[in-house]
Scaffold this active site. Structure first.
Site, short mmCIF file in Angstrom:
data_model
loop_
_atom_site.label_atom_id
_atom_site.label_comp_id
_atom_site.label_asym_id
_atom_site.label_seq_id
_atom_site.Cartn_x
_atom_site.Cartn_y
_atom_site.Cartn_z
N ASP A 125 -1.33 25.42 118.84
CA ASP A 125 -0.88 25.59 117.45
C ASP A 125 0.43 24.85 117.23
O ASP A 125 1.31 24.85 118.09
CB ASP A 125 -0.70 27.08 117.15
CG ASP A 125 -0.58 27.32 115.65
OD1 ASP A 125 -1.34 26.69 114.89
OD2 ASP A 125 0.29 28.11 115.25
N HIS A 132 7.59 25.04 105.29
CA HIS A 132 7.46 26.28 106.08
C HIS A 132 8.58 26.37 107.11
O HIS A 132 9.26 27.40 107.23
CB HIS A 132 6.10 26.31 106.78
CG HIS A 132 5.94 27.42 107.76
ND1 HIS A 132 5.84 28.75 107.37
CD2 HIS A 132 5.88 27.43 109.13
CE1 HIS A 132 5.72 29.51 108.46
NE2 HIS A 132 5.74 28.74 109.53
N GLU A 198 -1.20 33.26 108.63
CA GLU A 198 -0.68 31.91 108.44
C GLU A 198 -1.83 31.02 107.98
O GLU A 198 -2.87 30.93 108.65
CB GLU A 198 -0.05 31.36 109.73
CG GLU A 198 1.28 32.03 110.05
CD GLU A 198 2.06 31.37 111.17
OE1 GLU A 198 1.46 30.63 111.97
OE2 GLU A 198 3.28 31.60 111.23
N GLU A 200 -3.59 27.75 107.69
CA GLU A 200 -3.57 26.49 108.45
C GLU A 200 -4.93 25.81 108.35
O GLU A 200 -5.93 26.41 107.96
CB GLU A 200 -3.27 26.75 109.94
CG GLU A 200 -1.97 27.50 110.18
CD GLU A 200 -1.50 27.48 111.63
OE1 GLU A 200 -1.98 26.61 112.39
OE2 GLU A 200 -0.67 28.33 111.98
N ASP A 230 -3.81 31.85 111.53
CA ASP A 230 -3.09 32.17 112.77
C ASP A 230 -2.34 33.49 112.56
O ASP A 230 -1.17 33.51 112.21
CB ASP A 230 -2.12 31.01 113.07
CG ASP A 230 -1.30 31.25 114.32
OD1 ASP A 230 -1.79 31.92 115.24
OD2 ASP A 230 -0.15 30.76 114.36
N ARG A 234 5.25 39.36 113.24
CA ARG A 234 6.60 38.82 113.08
C ARG A 234 7.66 39.59 113.84
O ARG A 234 8.65 39.01 114.30
CB ARG A 234 6.97 38.80 111.59
CG ARG A 234 6.02 38.03 110.70
CD ARG A 234 5.99 36.57 111.07
NE ARG A 234 5.12 35.81 110.18
CZ ARG A 234 4.72 34.58 110.41
NH1 ARG A 234 5.11 33.95 111.51
NH2 ARG A 234 3.95 33.96 109.57
N GLN A 237 7.30 38.75 117.47
CA GLN A 237 7.75 37.36 117.62
C GLN A 237 9.28 37.27 117.64
O GLN A 237 9.87 36.55 118.46
CB GLN A 237 7.19 36.52 116.46
CG GLN A 237 7.49 35.03 116.56
CD GLN A 237 6.87 34.25 115.40
OE1 GLN A 237 6.15 34.81 114.57
NE2 GLN A 237 7.14 32.97 115.34
N LYS A 250 1.24 35.91 118.77
CA LYS A 250 0.19 35.04 118.26
C LYS A 250 -1.12 35.19 119.03
O LYS A 250 -2.06 34.45 118.81
CB LYS A 250 0.64 33.57 118.37
CG LYS A 250 1.95 33.26 117.70
CD LYS A 250 1.79 33.11 116.20
CE LYS A 250 3.05 32.53 115.59
NZ LYS A 250 2.85 32.14 114.20
N THR A 254 -7.06 34.59 116.15
CA THR A 254 -6.99 33.43 115.26
C THR A 254 -8.37 33.32 114.62
O THR A 254 -9.37 33.22 115.33
CB THR A 254 -6.69 32.15 116.06
OG1 THR A 254 -5.47 32.34 116.80
CG2 THR A 254 -6.56 30.95 115.16
N GLU A 360 7.16 34.23 104.22
CA GLU A 360 7.86 33.38 103.26
C GLU A 360 7.68 33.87 101.83
O GLU A 360 8.62 33.87 101.04
CB GLU A 360 7.31 31.96 103.31
CG GLU A 360 7.58 31.19 104.58
CD GLU A 360 6.81 29.88 104.54
OE1 GLU A 360 5.71 29.83 105.12
OE2 GLU A 360 7.28 28.92 103.91
CA CA Z 1 0.91 29.02 113.33
#
Ligand code: CA
Length: 420
Positions: A125, A132, A198, A200, A230, A234, A237, A250, A254, A360
């Protein structure tokens, strides 16, 4: 390029994701154990496995569709890719003499359960949207350190987990993990409270390499694209990521959309990466446009309630293309295999409504997103379904990806031996 008319009537509707111009590849069952390889056309699927069994699909390049995966076909290379697409174009176009014979091999998408379309070998990834990276960096490190010093030179990435890649429609279980808030003295173990998506794109490697390859070669080696979510924890992380980057945050899941949209179908929608603030090293320079103009959106639906569109953006917002990422991946000498999956990184546009993650959109929980139901969200709650959709807009037609959807279930009970 205009809409190419098909004798499958639903493929000619301007809003379908799957006109004759597209012809994406998937794997499905019809309620029993048998897995079929198929091509989406309108609201139908042409069953290539059964066509091949019956001798009605006889490609010079070989037989590929008896294994319940597109990996065998991908391994066969460019000649097979070109031969099948050309055959489908002739057979499915309006006025084709094959209509009567082939119409018996159309299955309704409504009756199909989709599976992973190829064997996922390894998953990497990236972190390649400047908007971002700037937004997340501003939240984590302040606006003066928003972009890491390497960001304008390197397509940053990490090695993810292929074992937890799932197809759209698979429920995702909120993870437990080690958490430590900014005001806590010590970490604790518990359910993730800042569970996120996420938005993507996933690029699929269709030709292997062993050693460093150019961006142009990397583009040739990509078979197609899917939508990719993904899922990200948070809070896990934030505590674990320094200095080696995300790990358990993560690893839970996915999700990918079930239809591989081929590079051939996306060809009319190529576009360039943006102007560079800093010159790229020669090995990262693109010989031509390597991004695609693909409109993207994400919806969130609370349990048993209507969905709300929470973001709209476009794949062309990326700073690095998948071909650049793949070329960079090989600089170490790392071999790449057929079935390797490369996540683009979260795709955020410049506007507030174009951000590709709740982190975000709700600015770390400070500005919760209001849904059409009146509820608000800073992060995903149990029972919420998140759905990604995307399409390239042609002249009176779309090349679409279908949906990439997943519902979040409550975290598993923590066993007694893991409690304090
Ligand atoms: Ca990602």
């Amino acid at each position: 390029m205009p809409l190419m008319q098909s004798w499958v009537a639903s493929a000619n509707a301007p809003e379908t994701d799957f006109p004759l111009n597209n012809l994406p590849y998937g794997v499905y069952d019809l309620g029993d154990e048998l897995l079929f390889c198929g091509v989406a056309i309108g609201d139908r699927i042409l069953n290539l496995t059964r066509l091949e069994e019956e001798g009605l699909l006889d490609l010079e390049t070989g037989q590929f569709f008896g294994w319940g995966t597109w990996s065998v076909f991908m391994e066969a290379g460019q000649d097979a890719w070109d031969e099948l697409r050309a055959w489908l174009m002739v057979m499915l176009r309006e006025g084709s003499e094959a209509e009567t014979a082939l119409s018996k091999f159309l299955d309704a998408q409504a009756d199909a359960t989709m599976h992973l379309p190829f064997d996922i070998m390894e998953y990497t990834d990236f972190y390649a949207s400047k908007h971002h990276a700037s937004n997340v960096g501003t939240m984590f490190r302040g606006p003066e350190n928003a972009l890491p010093p390497n960001w304008l030179s390197i397509p940053i990435g990490y090695n993810g987990r292929a074992s937890s890649v799932v197809v759209s429609g698979t429920d995702v279980v909120r993870p437990n993990g080690q958490l430590k808030g900014p005001n806590d003295d010590l970490p604790r173990f518990g359910p993730c409270a800042r569970w996120d998506f996420e938005l993507e794109m996933g690029a699929i490697v269709g030709k292997p390499s062993d050693g460093m390859i150019s961006v142009g070669e990397a583009d040739d080696n990509i078979f197609g694209y899917v939508l990719l979510n993904d899922w990200s924890a948070r809070d896990i992380q934030a505590w674990e990521y320094q200095p080696l980057g995300p790990f358990q945050a993560k690893a839970t899941a996915t999700s990918i959309s079930p239809w591989i949209v081929t590079k051939a179908a996306l060809e009319p929608f190529r576009t360039s990466t943006p102007e560079r603030e800093r010159p790229l090293l020669p090995y990262l320079k693109e010989p031509g446009p390597m991004l695609y103009d693909i409109d993207l959106e994400v919806t969130l639906a609370p349990e048993s309630k209507a969905e709300t569109v929470i973001t709209r953006t476009n794949y062309r917002e990326m700073y690095y293309s998948a071909a650049q990422q793949l070329a960079h991946h090989t600089t170490s000498g790392c071999p790449m295999n057929v079935g390797d999956l490369l996540g683009s990184g979260t795709i955020s546009g410049p506007d507030k409504g174009a951000r590709g993650a709740l982190l975000e959109l709700a600015w770390g929980g400070k500005e919760p997103v209001t849904l059409d139901t009146g509820e608000t969200r800073s992060f995903i709650e149990d029972g919420d379904t998140v759905t990604l959709r995307g399409h390239a807009q042609g002249d009176g037609y779309r090349v679409g990806f279908g949906a990439c959807t997943g519902k979040t279930l409550a975290a598993p009970t923590i066993p007694d031996w893991a409690k304090e």
